[in-house]
Scaffold this motif. Structure first.
Motif, PDB file in Angstrom:
ATOM      1  N   THR A  71      -8.835   0.019   1.271  1.00  0.00           N
ATOM      2  CA  THR A  71      -7.764   0.931   1.648  1.00  0.00           C
ATOM      3  C   THR A  71      -6.424   0.191   1.592  1.00  0.00           C
ATOM      4  N   VAL A  72      -5.436   0.825   0.961  1.00  0.00           N
ATOM      5  CA  VAL A  72      -4.084   0.281   0.879  1.00  0.00           C
ATOM      6  C   VAL A  72      -3.131   1.352   1.373  1.00  0.00           C
ATOM      7  N   LEU A  73      -2.280   1.000   2.329  1.00  0.00           N
ATOM      8  CA  LEU A  73      -1.240   1.902   2.800  1.00  0.00           C
ATOM      9  C   LEU A  73      -0.006   1.650   1.950  1.00  0.00           C
ATOM     10  N   VAL A  74       0.473   2.693   1.287  1.00  0.00           N
ATOM     11  CA  VAL A  74       1.644   2.589   0.413  1.00  0.00           C
ATOM     12  C   VAL A  74       2.837   3.184   1.158  1.00  0.00           C
ATOM     13  N   ILE A  75       3.827   2.344   1.411  1.00  0.00           N
ATOM     14  CA  ILE A  75       5.053   2.803   2.065  1.00  0.00           C
ATOM     15  C   ILE A  75       6.178   2.664   1.048  1.00  0.00           C
ATOM     16  N   PRO A  76       6.599   3.782   0.437  1.00  0.00           N
ATOM     17  CA  PRO A  76       7.662   3.732  -0.576  1.00  0.00           C
ATOM     18  C   PRO A  76       8.962   3.186   0.013  1.00  0.00           C
ATOM     19  N   ALA A  77       9.814   2.696  -0.857  1.00  0.00           N
ATOM     20  CA  ALA A  77      11.095   2.132  -0.437  1.00  0.00           C
ATOM     21  C   ALA A  77      11.899   3.114   0.398  1.00  0.00           C
ATOM     22  N   SER A  78      11.784   4.400   0.090  1.00  0.00           N
ATOM     23  CA  SER A  78      12.529   5.422   0.830  1.00  0.00           C
ATOM     24  C   SER A  78      11.950   5.648   2.220  1.00  0.00           C
ATOM     25  N   GLY A  79      10.701   5.228   2.421  1.00  0.00           N
ATOM     26  CA  GLY A  79      10.025   5.487   3.692  1.00  0.00           C
ATOM     27  C   GLY A  79       9.430   6.880   3.764  1.00  0.00           C
ATOM     28  N   VAL A  80       9.703   7.700   2.763  1.00  0.00           N
ATOM     29  CA  VAL A  80       9.190   9.066   2.714  1.00  0.00           C
ATOM     30  C   VAL A  80       7.995   9.112   1.764  1.00  0.00           C
ATOM     31  N   GLY A  81       6.945   9.766   2.193  1.00  0.00           N
ATOM     32  CA  GLY A  81       5.775   9.907   1.332  1.00  0.00           C
ATOM     33  C   GLY A  81       4.751   8.800   1.489  1.00  0.00           C
ATOM     34  N   CYS A  82       4.686   8.204   2.681  1.00  0.00           N
ATOM     35  CA  CYS A  82       3.667   7.179   2.933  1.00  0.00           C
ATOM     36  C   CYS A  82       2.289   7.797   2.741  1.00  0.00           C
ATOM     37  N   HIS A  83       1.388   7.033   2.160  1.00  0.00           N
ATOM     38  CA  HIS A  83       0.047   7.534   1.948  1.00  0.00           C
ATOM     39  C   HIS A  83      -0.921   6.362   1.794  1.00  0.00           C
ATOM     40  N   SER A  84      -2.189   6.647   2.009  1.00  0.00           N
ATOM     41  CA  SER A  84      -3.188   5.604   1.786  1.00  0.00           C
ATOM     42  C   SER A  84      -3.839   5.840   0.426  1.00  0.00           C
ATOM     43  N   ARG A  85      -4.286   4.767  -0.147  1.00  0.00           N
ATOM     44  CA  ARG A  85      -4.886   4.800  -1.478  1.00  0.00           C
ATOM     45  C   ARG A  85      -6.143   3.940  -1.430  1.00  0.00           C
ATOM     46  N   LEU A  86      -7.233   4.444  -1.954  1.00  0.00           N
ATOM     47  CA  LEU A  86      -8.455   3.661  -2.050  1.00  0.00           C
ATOM     48  C   LEU A  86      -8.490   3.030  -3.433  1.00  0.00           C
ATOM     49  N   ILE A  87      -8.624   1.712  -3.476  1.00  0.00           N
ATOM     50  CA  ILE A  87      -8.629   1.045  -4.771  1.00  0.00           C
ATOM     51  C   ILE A  87      -9.973   0.352  -5.007  1.00  0.00           C
ATOM     52  N   ASP A  88     -10.274   0.167  -6.261  1.00  0.00           N
ATOM     53  CA  ASP A  88     -11.514  -0.477  -6.678  1.00  0.00           C
ATOM     54  C   ASP A  88     -11.240  -1.969  -6.858  1.00  0.00           C
ATOM     55  N   PRO A  89     -11.885  -2.830  -6.079  1.00  0.00           N
ATOM     56  CA  PRO A  89     -11.613  -4.264  -6.194  1.00  0.00           C
ATOM     57  C   PRO A  89     -11.972  -4.843  -7.559  1.00  0.00           C
ATOM     58  N   GLU A  90     -12.855  -4.198  -8.279  1.00  0.00           N
ATOM     59  CA  GLU A  90     -13.229  -4.695  -9.608  1.00  0.00           C
ATOM     60  C   GLU A  90     -12.098  -4.519 -10.623  1.00  0.00           C
ATOM     61  N   LYS A  91     -11.135  -3.680 -10.319  1.00  0.00           N
ATOM     62  CA  LYS A  91     -10.018  -3.444 -11.243  1.00  0.00           C
ATOM     63  C   LYS A  91      -8.856  -4.394 -10.987  1.00  0.00           C
ATOM     64  N   ASP A  92      -9.015  -5.313 -10.040  1.00  0.00           N
ATOM     65  CA  ASP A  92      -8.025  -6.359  -9.760  1.00  0.00           C
ATOM     66  C   ASP A  92      -6.615  -5.832  -9.514  1.00  0.00           C
ATOM     67  N   GLY A  93      -6.491  -4.683  -8.892  1.00  0.00           N
ATOM     68  CA  GLY A  93      -5.182  -4.142  -8.561  1.00  0.00           C
ATOM     69  C   GLY A  93      -4.547  -3.323  -9.663  1.00  0.00           C
ATOM     70  N   GLU A  94      -5.179  -3.238 -10.825  1.00  0.00           N
ATOM     71  CA  GLU A  94      -4.613  -2.472 -11.936  1.00  0.00           C
ATOM     72  C   GLU A  94      -4.499  -0.987 -11.599  1.00  0.00           C
ATOM     73  N   ASP A  95      -5.474  -0.448 -10.848  1.00  0.00           N
ATOM     74  CA  ASP A  95      -5.413   0.969 -10.484  1.00  0.00           C
ATOM     75  C   ASP A  95      -4.246   1.243  -9.539  1.00  0.00           C
ATOM     76  N   LEU A  96      -3.962   0.316  -8.638  1.00  0.00           N
ATOM     77  CA  LEU A  96      -2.826   0.468  -7.728  1.00  0.00           C
ATOM     78  C   LEU A  96      -1.508   0.326  -8.486  1.00  0.00           C
ATOM     79  N   ALA A  97      -1.434  -0.637  -9.392  1.00  0.00           N
ATOM     80  CA  ALA A  97      -0.219  -0.817 -10.193  1.00  0.00           C
ATOM     81  C   ALA A  97       0.070   0.427 -11.021  1.00  0.00           C
ATOM     82  N   GLU A  98      -0.966   1.007 -11.627  1.00  0.00           N
ATOM     83  CA  GLU A  98      -0.788   2.228 -12.426  1.00  0.00           C
ATOM     84  C   GLU A  98      -0.304   3.377 -11.550  1.00  0.00           C
TER      85      GLU A  98
END
Length: 110
Positions: A71-98
């Motif tokens: 689980t990754v909590l994404v807090i945008p620079a604006s502070g608006v639209g915070c959300h959690s994202r489930l990422i696959d560790p096998e993708k080495d962060g590529e899914d989060l970057a995309e």
């Protein structure tokens, strides 16, 4: 030789914060390199040019406990639209970057 500091965001702007659940990391199978995932996320962000506008932090429990994901909590620079994202560790962060690239592209549209 000291490790160079990451590039900074433009003056007057806040970086997007990415809080990676440490509890999820330690529950991963050791073959997935759990506690090393934040470094791999940073590398994926840097490869896409997002390092200057993103910061990766380790956090405590974020309330979602997925099996085999992180689980990754994404807090945008604006502070608006915070959300959690489930990422696959096998993708080495590529899914989060995309995901972040897509959010930046949507924000840039008129």
């Amino acid at each position: 030789m000291p490790t160079p500091l990451p590039p900074e965001a433009a003056p007057g702007t806040q970086p997007t914060e990415l809080h990676v659940c440490h509890n999820c990391l330690v529950k991963l199978d050791s073959s997935l390199g759990g506690v090393d995932l934040p470094r791999r996320i940073r590398e994926a962000l840097a490869a896409r040019g997002l390092a200057p506008t993103s910061r990766v932090f380790s956090s405590g429990c974020l309330g979602e406990c997925p099996v085999g994901k992180v689980t990754v909590l994404v807090i945008p620079a604006s502070g608006v639209g915070c959300h959690s994202r489930l990422i696959d560790p096998e993708k080495d962060g590529e899914d989060l970057a995309e995901h972040l690239v897509q959010r930046v592209a949507r924000a840039a549209r008129p």
